[in-house]
Design an enzyme around this catalytic site. Sequence first.
Site, short mmCIF file in Angstrom:
data_model
loop_
_atom_site.label_atom_id
_atom_site.label_comp_id
_atom_site.label_asym_id
_atom_site.label_seq_id
_atom_site.Cartn_x
_atom_site.Cartn_y
_atom_site.Cartn_z
CG ASN A 12 -1.82 1.14 1.34
OD1 ASN A 12 -1.40 2.27 1.10
ND2 ASN A 12 -3.06 0.91 1.72
CG HIS A 15 0.68 6.23 4.81
ND1 HIS A 15 -0.21 7.22 5.17
CD2 HIS A 15 0.07 5.06 5.12
CE1 HIS A 15 -1.29 6.69 5.70
NE2 HIS A 15 -1.14 5.38 5.68
CG HIS A 48 -8.23 4.30 0.98
ND1 HIS A 48 -8.38 4.22 2.34
CD2 HIS A 48 -9.44 4.69 0.50
CE1 HIS A 48 -9.62 4.54 2.67
NE2 HIS A 48 -10.29 4.84 1.57
NE ARG A 54 -7.62 11.64 5.54
CZ ARG A 54 -8.12 11.01 6.60
NH1 ARG A 54 -7.37 10.20 7.30
NH2 ARG A 54 -9.35 11.20 6.99
CD GLU A 156 -7.18 -6.21 3.12
OE1 GLU A 156 -7.33 -6.18 1.88
OE2 GLU A 156 -6.35 -5.50 3.72
CG HIS A 199 -5.32 -1.40 9.41
ND1 HIS A 199 -4.84 -0.76 10.53
CD2 HIS A 199 -5.85 -0.44 8.63
CE1 HIS A 199 -5.10 0.54 10.43
NE2 HIS A 199 -5.71 0.77 9.29
N GLY A 200 -1.80 -2.40 9.87
CA GLY A 200 -0.89 -2.28 11.00
C GLY A 200 0.20 -3.33 11.06
N1 PXP Z 1 -5.87 -3.12 4.08
C1 PXP Z 1 -6.82 -2.18 4.12
C2 PXP Z 1 -8.19 -2.54 3.67
C3 PXP Z 1 -6.53 -0.86 4.55
O1 PXP Z 1 -7.49 0.07 4.59
C4 PXP Z 1 -5.20 -0.54 4.89
C5 PXP Z 1 -4.85 0.85 5.31
O2 PXP Z 1 -5.11 1.74 4.29
C6 PXP Z 1 -4.25 -1.55 4.82
C7 PXP Z 1 -4.61 -2.84 4.44
C8 PXP Z 1 -2.81 -1.30 5.13
O3 PXP Z 1 -2.66 -0.92 6.45
P1 PXP Z 1 -1.27 -0.34 6.93
O4 PXP Z 1 -1.01 0.89 6.14
O5 PXP Z 1 -1.50 -0.09 8.38
O6 PXP Z 1 -0.25 -1.41 6.68
#
Ligand code: PXP
Length: 248
Positions: A12, A15, A48, A54, A156, A199-200
Amino acid sequence: MTDAIKLRLGVNIDHVATLRNARGGVVPCPVRAALIAQEAGADGITAHLREDRRHIIDRDIDALMAQLTVPLNFEMAATDEMAQIALRLTPHAVCIVPEKREERTTEGGLDVVRDEAALARYIAPLREAGSRVSIFIGADAAQIEAAARVGADVIELHTGAYCDAHAEDRFMARDTELNALREMATYAHSLGLEVHAGHGLTFDTVAPIAALPEVAELNIGHFLIGEAVFMGLKPAIVEMRRLMDAAR
Ligand code: PXP
Protein backbone atom coordinates in the site's frame (compact mmCIF):
# COMPACT_ATOMS: atom_id res chain seq x y z
CA MET A 1 -5.94 -28.46 7.76
CA THR A 2 -6.09 -26.63 4.44
CA ASP A 3 -3.07 -26.76 2.14
CA ALA A 4 -1.48 -23.34 2.27
CA ILE A 5 -2.34 -21.18 -0.74
CA LYS A 6 0.51 -19.10 -2.18
CA LEU A 7 0.67 -15.92 -0.14
CA ARG A 8 0.73 -12.65 -2.08
CA LEU A 9 2.06 -9.34 -0.80
CA GLY A 10 0.18 -6.20 -1.73
CA VAL A 11 2.09 -3.01 -0.96
CA ASN A 12 0.00 0.00 0.00
CA ILE A 13 1.61 3.24 -1.19
CA ASP A 14 -0.86 5.73 0.35
CA HIS A 15 1.66 7.17 2.76
CA VAL A 16 4.13 8.15 0.09
CA ALA A 17 1.32 10.41 -1.08
CA THR A 18 0.75 11.59 2.50
CA LEU A 19 4.34 12.79 2.56
CA ARG A 20 4.06 14.42 -0.86
CA ASN A 21 0.85 16.22 0.09
CA ALA A 22 2.43 17.55 3.31
CA ARG A 23 4.32 19.96 1.04
CA GLY A 24 1.73 20.17 -1.71
CA GLY A 25 4.23 19.40 -4.49
CA VAL A 26 5.00 16.35 -6.59
CA VAL A 27 7.61 14.52 -4.48
CA PRO A 28 7.90 11.87 -3.19
CA CYS A 29 5.93 10.27 -6.01
CA PRO A 30 3.68 7.34 -4.99
CA VAL A 31 3.76 5.92 -8.51
CA ARG A 32 7.56 5.74 -8.34
CA ALA A 33 7.19 3.91 -5.01
CA ALA A 34 4.72 1.50 -6.61
CA LEU A 35 7.16 0.73 -9.43
CA ILE A 36 9.95 0.09 -6.90
CA ALA A 37 7.62 -2.15 -4.88
CA GLN A 38 6.79 -4.06 -8.04
CA GLU A 39 10.50 -4.50 -8.76
CA ALA A 40 11.08 -5.65 -5.16
CA GLY A 41 8.59 -8.48 -5.61
CA ALA A 42 5.22 -7.04 -4.57
CA ASP A 43 2.44 -9.10 -6.11
CA GLY A 44 0.11 -6.13 -6.22
CA ILE A 45 -0.23 -2.48 -5.30
CA THR A 46 -2.95 -1.11 -3.05
CA ALA A 47 -4.05 2.52 -3.08
CA HIS A 48 -6.96 4.13 -1.23
CA LEU A 49 -8.65 7.05 -2.95
CA ARG A 50 -10.35 8.77 -0.05
CA GLU A 51 -13.31 11.06 -0.48
CA ASP A 52 -11.21 13.96 0.90
CA ARG A 53 -8.15 13.01 -1.27
CA ARG A 54 -5.91 13.40 1.76
CA HIS A 55 -3.23 11.13 0.28
CA ILE A 56 -3.83 9.41 -3.07
CA ILE A 57 -5.37 11.70 -5.69
CA ASP A 58 -7.18 10.86 -8.90
CA ARG A 59 -4.21 11.28 -11.18
CA ASP A 60 -2.18 8.83 -9.05
CA ILE A 61 -4.80 6.18 -9.73
CA ASP A 62 -4.80 6.95 -13.46
CA ALA A 63 -0.98 6.71 -13.53
CA LEU A 64 -0.97 3.45 -11.54
CA MET A 65 -3.50 1.92 -13.94
CA ALA A 66 -1.35 2.98 -16.89
CA GLN A 67 2.06 1.98 -15.56
CA LEU A 68 1.74 -1.06 -13.28
CA THR A 69 2.27 -4.56 -14.57
CA VAL A 70 1.04 -6.11 -11.29
CA PRO A 71 -2.64 -5.81 -10.32
CA LEU A 72 -4.02 -2.70 -8.64
CA ASN A 73 -6.19 -3.16 -5.58
CA PHE A 74 -8.30 0.00 -5.53
CA GLU A 75 -9.52 0.79 -2.01
CA MET A 76 -12.57 2.97 -1.71
CA ALA A 77 -15.69 3.77 0.28
CA ALA A 78 -19.05 2.62 -1.11
CA THR A 79 -20.05 5.99 -2.55
CA ASP A 80 -21.55 6.86 -5.94
CA GLU A 81 -18.48 8.89 -6.89
CA MET A 82 -16.13 5.95 -6.22
CA ALA A 83 -18.38 3.51 -8.08
CA GLN A 84 -18.18 5.76 -11.14
CA ILE A 85 -14.38 5.85 -10.95
CA ALA A 86 -14.08 2.09 -10.44
CA LEU A 87 -16.48 1.36 -13.29
CA ARG A 88 -14.50 3.65 -15.60
CA LEU A 89 -11.10 2.17 -14.69
CA THR A 90 -12.07 -1.46 -13.86
CA PRO A 91 -9.04 -2.17 -11.66
CA HIS A 92 -8.17 -5.81 -10.97
CA ALA A 93 -9.67 -5.54 -7.48
CA VAL A 94 -11.88 -3.14 -5.59
CA CYS A 95 -11.67 -3.26 -1.79
CA ILE A 96 -14.60 -1.59 -0.08
CA VAL A 97 -13.71 0.02 3.23
CA PRO A 98 -15.61 2.16 5.74
CA GLU A 99 -14.49 5.78 5.69
CA LYS A 100 -14.94 8.56 8.22
CA ARG A 101 -13.54 12.00 7.61
CA GLU A 102 -12.37 12.42 11.19
CA GLU A 103 -10.43 9.14 11.40
CA ARG A 104 -6.66 8.98 11.02
CA THR A 105 -6.85 5.60 9.31
CA THR A 106 -9.45 2.93 8.54
CA GLU A 107 -10.32 2.17 12.15
CA GLY A 108 -12.66 -0.77 11.83
CA GLY A 109 -14.26 -3.10 9.35
CA LEU A 110 -17.34 -2.41 7.28
CA ASP A 111 -20.75 -3.19 8.83
CA VAL A 112 -21.97 -5.50 6.08
CA VAL A 113 -24.85 -6.83 8.21
CA ARG A 114 -26.31 -3.33 8.61
CA ASP A 115 -25.89 -2.33 4.96
CA GLU A 116 -26.47 -5.71 3.35
CA ALA A 117 -29.09 -4.80 0.74
CA ALA A 118 -27.34 -1.60 -0.34
CA LEU A 119 -23.97 -3.37 -0.58
CA ALA A 120 -25.41 -6.18 -2.69
CA ARG A 121 -26.73 -3.57 -5.16
CA TYR A 122 -23.42 -1.69 -5.05
CA ILE A 123 -21.19 -4.70 -5.66
CA ALA A 124 -23.06 -6.32 -8.55
CA PRO A 125 -22.07 -3.81 -11.30
CA LEU A 126 -18.44 -3.73 -10.11
CA ARG A 127 -18.23 -7.49 -10.52
CA GLU A 128 -20.04 -7.38 -13.85
CA ALA A 129 -17.46 -4.83 -15.04
CA GLY A 130 -14.72 -7.36 -14.24
CA SER A 131 -13.26 -6.26 -10.89
CA ARG A 132 -12.86 -8.70 -8.02
CA VAL A 133 -14.67 -7.24 -5.05
CA SER A 134 -13.22 -7.43 -1.58
CA ILE A 135 -14.80 -6.20 1.67
CA PHE A 136 -12.71 -5.07 4.65
CA ILE A 137 -14.25 -6.52 7.82
CA GLY A 138 -13.49 -7.54 11.37
CA ALA A 139 -13.10 -11.19 12.42
CA ASP A 140 -16.82 -11.70 12.99
CA ALA A 141 -18.89 -14.66 11.74
CA ALA A 142 -22.07 -12.62 11.09
CA GLN A 143 -20.13 -10.08 8.99
CA ILE A 144 -18.44 -12.86 7.02
CA GLU A 145 -21.76 -14.58 6.30
CA ALA A 146 -23.21 -11.25 5.14
CA ALA A 147 -20.15 -10.65 2.93
CA ALA A 148 -20.78 -14.01 1.24
CA ARG A 149 -24.47 -13.16 0.76
CA VAL A 150 -23.79 -9.76 -0.85
CA GLY A 151 -21.61 -11.44 -3.47
CA ALA A 152 -18.10 -10.45 -2.40
CA ASP A 153 -15.30 -12.51 -3.96
CA VAL A 154 -12.90 -11.73 -1.14
CA ILE A 155 -12.90 -10.59 2.47
CA GLU A 156 -9.97 -8.74 3.95
CA LEU A 157 -9.69 -9.30 7.70
CA HIS A 158 -8.73 -6.22 9.73
CA THR A 159 -5.58 -7.03 11.70
CA GLY A 160 -5.41 -3.65 13.47
CA ALA A 161 -6.63 -4.80 16.89
CA TYR A 162 -4.13 -7.70 16.86
CA CYS A 163 -1.25 -5.36 15.93
CA ASP A 164 -2.27 -2.70 18.47
CA ALA A 165 -2.40 -5.29 21.27
CA HIS A 166 1.07 -6.52 20.30
CA ALA A 167 2.50 -2.98 20.20
CA GLU A 168 1.07 -2.24 23.64
CA ASP A 169 2.34 -5.52 25.18
CA ARG A 170 -1.20 -6.73 25.85
CA PHE A 171 -0.27 -10.28 24.98
CA MET A 172 -3.44 -12.02 26.15
CA ALA A 173 -5.55 -9.65 24.07
CA ARG A 174 -3.20 -10.14 21.14
CA ASP A 175 -3.59 -13.91 21.33
CA THR A 176 -7.38 -13.58 21.60
CA GLU A 177 -7.37 -11.42 18.45
CA LEU A 178 -5.09 -13.85 16.68
CA ASN A 179 -7.33 -16.80 17.55
CA ALA A 180 -10.36 -14.93 16.22
CA LEU A 181 -8.50 -14.15 12.97
CA ARG A 182 -7.43 -17.78 12.65
CA GLU A 183 -10.96 -19.14 13.20
CA MET A 184 -12.59 -16.60 10.93
CA ALA A 185 -10.06 -17.14 8.12
CA THR A 186 -10.99 -20.84 8.19
CA TYR A 187 -14.70 -20.06 8.33
CA ALA A 188 -14.61 -17.55 5.46
CA HIS A 189 -12.62 -19.96 3.32
CA SER A 190 -15.19 -22.70 4.03
CA LEU A 191 -17.89 -20.36 2.63
CA GLY A 192 -15.94 -20.03 -0.62
CA LEU A 193 -14.51 -16.58 0.06
CA GLU A 194 -10.88 -15.73 -0.71
CA VAL A 195 -9.27 -14.42 2.47
CA HIS A 196 -6.91 -11.45 2.68
CA ALA A 197 -5.63 -9.64 5.78
CA GLY A 198 -4.03 -6.35 6.65
CA HIS A 199 -3.72 -3.18 8.69
CA GLY A 200 -0.89 -2.28 11.00
CA LEU A 201 1.30 -5.28 10.12
CA THR A 202 5.03 -4.97 10.87
CA PHE A 203 8.11 -7.20 10.81
CA ASP A 204 7.17 -8.20 14.39
CA THR A 205 3.53 -9.08 13.75
CA VAL A 206 3.45 -10.49 10.22
CA ALA A 207 4.54 -14.09 10.87
CA PRO A 208 1.48 -15.45 12.74
CA ILE A 209 -0.82 -13.92 10.10
CA ALA A 210 1.30 -15.18 7.19
CA ALA A 211 1.13 -18.64 8.78
CA LEU A 212 -2.69 -18.82 8.47
CA PRO A 213 -3.09 -21.30 5.61
CA GLU A 214 -6.30 -19.83 4.19
CA VAL A 215 -4.91 -16.31 3.88
CA ALA A 216 -4.01 -15.62 0.24
CA GLU A 217 -2.85 -11.99 0.43
CA LEU A 218 -1.51 -9.48 2.94
CA ASN A 219 -1.81 -5.74 2.30
CA ILE A 220 0.85 -3.75 4.09
CA GLY A 221 1.60 -0.05 3.82
CA HIS A 222 2.34 2.32 6.68
CA PHE A 223 5.09 0.26 8.31
CA LEU A 224 6.87 -0.41 5.00
CA ILE A 225 6.84 3.24 4.00
CA GLY A 226 8.11 4.21 7.46
CA GLU A 227 10.82 1.56 7.36
CA ALA A 228 11.85 2.82 3.91
CA VAL A 229 13.18 5.95 5.65
CA PHE A 230 15.67 3.80 7.53
CA MET A 231 16.52 0.89 5.23
CA GLY A 232 15.10 1.84 1.83
CA LEU A 233 11.82 0.74 0.28
CA LYS A 234 13.13 -2.20 -1.70
CA PRO A 235 15.04 -3.82 1.23
CA ALA A 236 12.01 -3.29 3.50
CA ILE A 237 9.75 -5.12 1.04
CA VAL A 238 12.29 -7.88 0.46
CA GLU A 239 12.57 -8.41 4.24
CA MET A 240 8.76 -8.49 4.64
CA ARG A 241 8.54 -11.04 1.84
CA ARG A 242 11.24 -13.15 3.51
CA LEU A 243 9.40 -13.13 6.84
CA MET A 244 6.12 -14.07 5.12
CA ASP A 245 7.73 -16.96 3.26
CA ALA A 246 9.53 -18.19 6.39
CA ALA A 247 6.24 -18.23 8.32
CA ARG A 248 4.49 -20.17 5.60
N1 PXP B 1 -5.87 -3.12 4.08
C1 PXP B 1 -6.82 -2.18 4.12
C2 PXP B 1 -8.19 -2.54 3.67
C3 PXP B 1 -6.53 -0.86 4.55
O1 PXP B 1 -7.49 0.07 4.59
C4 PXP B 1 -5.20 -0.54 4.89
C5 PXP B 1 -4.85 0.85 5.31
O2 PXP B 1 -5.11 1.74 4.29
C6 PXP B 1 -4.25 -1.55 4.82
C7 PXP B 1 -4.61 -2.84 4.44
C8 PXP B 1 -2.81 -1.30 5.13
O3 PXP B 1 -2.66 -0.92 6.45
P1 PXP B 1 -1.27 -0.34 6.93
O4 PXP B 1 -1.01 0.89 6.14
O5 PXP B 1 -1.50 -0.09 8.38
O6 PXP B 1 -0.25 -1.41 6.68
